[in-house]
Design an enzyme around this catalytic site. Sequence first.
Site, PDB file in Angstrom:
ATOM      1  N   THR A 146       0.856  -1.106  -0.045  1.00 52.20           N
ATOM      2  CA  THR A 146      -0.138   0.007  -0.014  1.00 52.20           C
ATOM      3  C   THR A 146       0.982   1.401  -0.134  1.00 52.20           C
ATOM      4  OG1 THR A 146      -0.193   0.466   2.313  1.00 52.20           O
ATOM      5  CG2 THR A 146      -1.637  -1.383   1.364  1.00 52.20           C
ATOM      6  N   ARG A 147       0.218   2.571   0.275  1.00 53.19           N
ATOM      7  CA  ARG A 147       1.038   3.777  -0.017  1.00 53.19           C
ATOM      8  C   ARG A 147       1.125   4.011   1.460  1.00 53.19           C
ATOM      9  NH1 ARG A 147       0.034   9.212  -0.320  1.00 53.19           N
ATOM     10  NH2 ARG A 147      -2.353   8.835   0.134  1.00 53.19           N
ATOM     11  N   LYS A 148       0.910   3.294   2.594  1.00 58.12           N
ATOM     12  CA  LYS A 148       1.206   3.685   4.044  1.00 58.12           C
ATOM     13  C   LYS A 148       2.711   3.481   4.440  1.00 58.12           C
ATOM     14  CE  LYS A 148      -3.408   2.264   5.500  1.00 58.12           C
ATOM     15  NZ  LYS A 148      -4.409   1.512   6.312  1.00 58.12           N
ATOM     16  N   THR A 149       3.436   4.146   3.798  1.00 61.57           N
ATOM     17  CA  THR A 149       5.039   3.834   3.775  1.00 61.57           C
ATOM     18  C   THR A 149       5.536   5.144   4.609  1.00 61.57           C
ATOM     19  OG1 THR A 149       5.242   5.151   1.439  1.00 61.57           O
ATOM     20  CG2 THR A 149       5.471   2.670   1.844  1.00 61.57           C
ATOM     21  N   HIS A 286       4.696  -4.008   5.327  1.00 56.20           N
ATOM     22  CA  HIS A 286       5.812  -3.028   5.191  1.00 56.20           C
ATOM     23  C   HIS A 286       5.601  -2.074   6.571  1.00 56.20           C
ATOM     24  CE1 HIS A 286       2.812  -0.177   3.591  1.00 56.20           C
ATOM     25  NE2 HIS A 286       2.627  -1.269   2.847  1.00 56.20           N
TER      26      HIS A 286
END
Length: 300
Positions: A146-149, A286
């Site tokens: 996902t974009r939860k970086t 992640h």
Amino acid sequence: MSSYAHLLPASWESTVTAWLQEDCPSFDWGGYVVGDKPSTASLWCKSEGVLAGVPFVDAVFKQLNCEVAWFFEEGHMITAAENIDDVPKGSVKVHVATVSGPARNLLLGERVALNTLARCSGIATASRAMLSAARDAGYNGIVAGTRKTTPGFRLVEKYGMIVGGVDAHRYDLSSMVMLKDNHVWSTGSIMCAVQTARRVAGFSLRIDVEVRSYDEAVEAVRAGADVVMLDNMDGEKLVKCARDLRENYGKDHRFLIESSGGITLKTLSDGHVDNVIDIVSTSAIHQSTQHVDFSLKIDH
């Protein structure tokens, strides 16, 4: 043959420069102690995991006039079977690389390189484990992150996902149009949100719409969504929604079905991986991911 390093943009090495500047912004007190005599250091892996982040480590030491000789290719799963001879049973100690250069420079790059390698390898390891679990459960579709970086560290984390074998999903807000609940509430309806996005996004960008029910999924399909994300559904509700959507609208509309929300290794087989679903996306690979343990020791 292409390597994963060929994915990286031309500007990425400036990020490494910033890391080094952050870690030593003024005087290098330890460097004064050791000086710049030619030295070598052994890079050890002390827990099992997928080796990932090689280009970042190479760049750290290249900028410090050091060289790295790797004994394993990126993507290799390091295991206790590769231990050196004198390691106690149950422990891991594998010599993965040798770094050579001035002693001071080896230590200047040590922590920046180790932190990056540990995080990237941890994400690659978790990604591979998630993909393997999905395949073992009979799922043949796409497993994605996902974009939860982490802000400022996204390139490394997305890179780790790719080395681990999963889809990195959209890289940023500009990579794909994702319309979530806040977008819908702000515009009034899914139909309005999709139509507004399509006017400016054009044909080259997919539109992914987050929905919470079958009725919302139908509205997204009719609006022209390319991907319908069934958010926080699981078990029979998720599978029924996906199958009904495919059976009732699959002939007249082209769309992908994505499942997201609460998907971990423990919950993966609990109704999340039916093959009627095209994409399973999760931040479990992640976020709060255990690092792979590495250390760098000057040879003496």
